[in-house]
Design an enzyme around this catalytic site. Structure first.
Site, PDB file in Angstrom:
ATOM      1  N   SER A  13       0.818  -1.210   0.000  1.00  0.00           N
ATOM      2  CA  SER A  13       0.000   0.000   0.000  1.00  0.00           C
ATOM      3  C   SER A  13       0.856   1.268   0.000  1.00  0.00           C
ATOM      4  O   SER A  13       0.334   2.350  -0.185  1.00  0.00           O
ATOM      5  CB  SER A  13      -0.887   0.015   1.249  1.00  0.00           C
ATOM      6  OG  SER A  13      -0.074   0.073   2.401  1.00  0.00           O
ATOM      7  N   TYR A  44      -4.299   1.131   3.496  1.00  0.00           N
ATOM      8  CA  TYR A  44      -5.261   0.100   3.142  1.00  0.00           C
ATOM      9  C   TYR A  44      -6.006  -0.402   4.401  1.00  0.00           C
ATOM     10  O   TYR A  44      -7.156  -0.789   4.317  1.00  0.00           O
ATOM     11  CB  TYR A  44      -4.547  -1.115   2.534  1.00  0.00           C
ATOM     12  CG  TYR A  44      -4.187  -1.017   1.063  1.00  0.00           C
ATOM     13  CD1 TYR A  44      -4.304   0.175   0.348  1.00  0.00           C
ATOM     14  CD2 TYR A  44      -3.707  -2.149   0.385  1.00  0.00           C
ATOM     15  CE1 TYR A  44      -3.950   0.228  -1.002  1.00  0.00           C
ATOM     16  CE2 TYR A  44      -3.371  -2.097  -0.954  1.00  0.00           C
ATOM     17  CZ  TYR A  44      -3.488  -0.911  -1.639  1.00  0.00           C
ATOM     18  OH  TYR A  44      -3.153  -0.871  -2.972  1.00  0.00           O
ATOM     19  N   CYS A  75       2.398  -7.081   1.940  1.00  0.00           N
ATOM     20  CA  CYS A  75       1.469  -6.345   2.789  1.00  0.00           C
ATOM     21  C   CYS A  75       0.514  -7.371   3.411  1.00  0.00           C
ATOM     22  O   CYS A  75      -0.141  -8.125   2.679  1.00  0.00           O
ATOM     23  CB  CYS A  75       0.700  -5.362   1.902  1.00  0.00           C
ATOM     24  SG  CYS A  75      -0.603  -4.450   2.738  1.00  0.00           S
ATOM     25  N   ASN A  76       0.489  -7.432   4.725  1.00  0.00           N
ATOM     26  CA  ASN A  76      -0.389  -8.397   5.403  1.00  0.00           C
ATOM     27  C   ASN A  76      -1.853  -8.119   5.086  1.00  0.00           C
ATOM     28  O   ASN A  76      -2.668  -9.037   4.923  1.00  0.00           O
ATOM     29  CB  ASN A  76      -0.188  -8.309   6.921  1.00  0.00           C
ATOM     30  CG  ASN A  76       1.204  -8.710   7.347  1.00  0.00           C
ATOM     31  OD1 ASN A  76       1.427  -9.837   7.763  1.00  0.00           O
ATOM     32  ND2 ASN A  76       2.164  -7.805   7.230  1.00  0.00           N
ATOM     33  N   THR A  77      -2.191  -6.848   5.014  1.00  0.00           N
ATOM     34  CA  THR A  77      -3.578  -6.428   4.794  1.00  0.00           C
ATOM     35  C   THR A  77      -4.041  -6.835   3.390  1.00  0.00           C
ATOM     36  O   THR A  77      -5.111  -7.433   3.224  1.00  0.00           O
ATOM     37  CB  THR A  77      -3.683  -4.898   4.962  1.00  0.00           C
ATOM     38  OG1 THR A  77      -3.077  -4.541   6.199  1.00  0.00           O
ATOM     39  CG2 THR A  77      -5.104  -4.424   4.922  1.00  0.00           C
ATOM     40  N   CYS A 186       2.422  -6.067  10.242  1.00  0.00           N
ATOM     41  CA  CYS A 186       2.212  -5.091   9.157  1.00  0.00           C
ATOM     42  C   CYS A 186       3.606  -4.744   8.669  1.00  0.00           C
ATOM     43  O   CYS A 186       4.504  -4.481   9.486  1.00  0.00           O
ATOM     44  CB  CYS A 186       1.501  -3.851   9.701  1.00  0.00           C
ATOM     45  SG  CYS A 186       1.476  -2.462   8.542  1.00  0.00           S
ATOM     46  N   THR A 187       3.785  -4.750   7.353  1.00  0.00           N
ATOM     47  CA  THR A 187       5.151  -4.572   6.832  1.00  0.00           C
ATOM     48  C   THR A 187       5.689  -3.153   7.050  1.00  0.00           C
ATOM     49  O   THR A 187       6.888  -2.926   6.893  1.00  0.00           O
ATOM     50  CB  THR A 187       5.204  -4.928   5.330  1.00  0.00           C
ATOM     51  OG1 THR A 187       4.191  -4.196   4.630  1.00  0.00           O
ATOM     52  CG2 THR A 187       4.986  -6.415   5.125  1.00  0.00           C
ATOM     53  N   HIS A 188       4.826  -2.223   7.402  1.00  0.00           N
ATOM     54  CA  HIS A 188       5.313  -0.881   7.740  1.00  0.00           C
ATOM     55  C   HIS A 188       6.040  -0.855   9.091  1.00  0.00           C
ATOM     56  O   HIS A 188       6.884   0.002   9.326  1.00  0.00           O
ATOM     57  CB  HIS A 188       4.142   0.112   7.830  1.00  0.00           C
ATOM     58  CG  HIS A 188       3.625   0.586   6.500  1.00  0.00           C
ATOM     59  ND1 HIS A 188       3.009  -0.237   5.594  1.00  0.00           N
ATOM     60  CD2 HIS A 188       3.608   1.830   5.944  1.00  0.00           C
ATOM     61  CE1 HIS A 188       2.640   0.465   4.537  1.00  0.00           C
ATOM     62  NE2 HIS A 188       2.999   1.727   4.722  1.00  0.00           N
TER      63      HIS A 188
END
Ligand code: DGL
Length: 258
Positions: A13, A44, A75-77, A186-188
């Site tokens: 995202s 997202y 992205c996990n989402t 979450c990859t962030h």
């Protein structure tokens, strides 16, 4: 046509997938990569599943059409909203998804207390809750949505007072070793790893899935004999739905702590 020299595409995202791109590049430095961040539509994690699926499928299909030999949904989402659909539609294509690293966290000690930080969508999706149910006999899980942290990372503001205050506020009930492990779902979030660790306590174990995803990508390409033969470092192209963010993507790729 897909060949060994075709690029690997990595989508997120926004900036978060860069934490996965770094691991891919570390593991397979001679591959070429296209990194697509959808910063114009970020975040997202607070959108509906249908919106996220549409955005993810559009981004992924366009990279497939351009000849990507694998797409890593970094992205996990986006993985929880769209990976099942994409795998069903293209059963032979090597997709790699991200999911919160609950298993290694649950097995890291005897009956650990595991804090799971992720977006609201990831935590409420069936995919996550099924995964959690598998390890509920091994650990106590505490779900903690942290949607604002995505914005701090997107704006490059993780080291600001405001972000520290936000993290202290949400992590306060778990600070000073009240949990044994934390999952960055979450990859962030690995961009804020140091800050999270210092609030929770230095002995708290931190888990995230980026290296696992990179290894899975390598495995899938090896099975299809699609790993590059090149002996030279590959090229990384950064693309973003908000072009003003490309410079920041390049800068964040150079961030050494993730
Ligand atoms: N990076 C994404 C993840 O791994 C989510 C960030 C967002 O909410 O856009 O879940």
């Amino acid at each position: 046509m897909i060949t060994k020299e075709s690029p690997i595409a990595v989508v997120d995202s926004g900036m978060g997938g860069i934490t996965v791109l770094r691991k891919l590049h570390r593991l397979m430095p001679n591959e070429n990569y296209i990194y697509f961040g959808d910063s114009a539509n970020s975040p997202y994690g607070t959108k509906t599943k249908e919106e996220i699926r549409l955005l993810t499928v559009n981004a992924v299909e366009s990279l497939m059409k351009r000849g990507a030999k694998s797409v890593v949904i970094a992205c996990n989402t986006a993985t929880s909203a769209a990976a099942g659909y994409l795998r069903e539609k293209y059963p032979d294509y090597p997709f790699v998804g991200l999911e919160p690293a609950l298993k290694p966290a649950a097995l890291s000690s005897k009956w650990p207390r595991v804090l799971v930080l992720a977006t609201p969508l990831t935590l409420k999706e069936e995919k996550f809750n099924n995964l959690m149910a598998r390890f509920e006999g091994e650990a106590e899980f505490i779900k903690l949505p942290a949607p604002e942290l995505v914005g701090f990372v997107e704006r490059g503001e993780v080291d600001t007072q405001e972000c520290t205050e936000y993290l202290e506020r949400i992590l306060e009930p778990y600070a000073d070793h009240k949990v044994d492990a934390v999952v960055l779902g979450c990859t962030h979030f690995p961009f804020a790893r140091k800050e999270i660790q210092s609030i929770l306590g230095e002995e708290v174990l931190v888990f995230e899935g980026s290296m696992g995803a990179a290894k899975q990508c390598q495995r899938l390409l090896a099975q299809r004999d699609l790993l590059t033969d090149s002996t030279q470092e590959g090229i990384i192209s950064f693309e973003n739905s908000d072009e003003s963010k490309i410079e920041q993507c390049i800068k964040m790729f150079g961030f050494n702590d993730v």
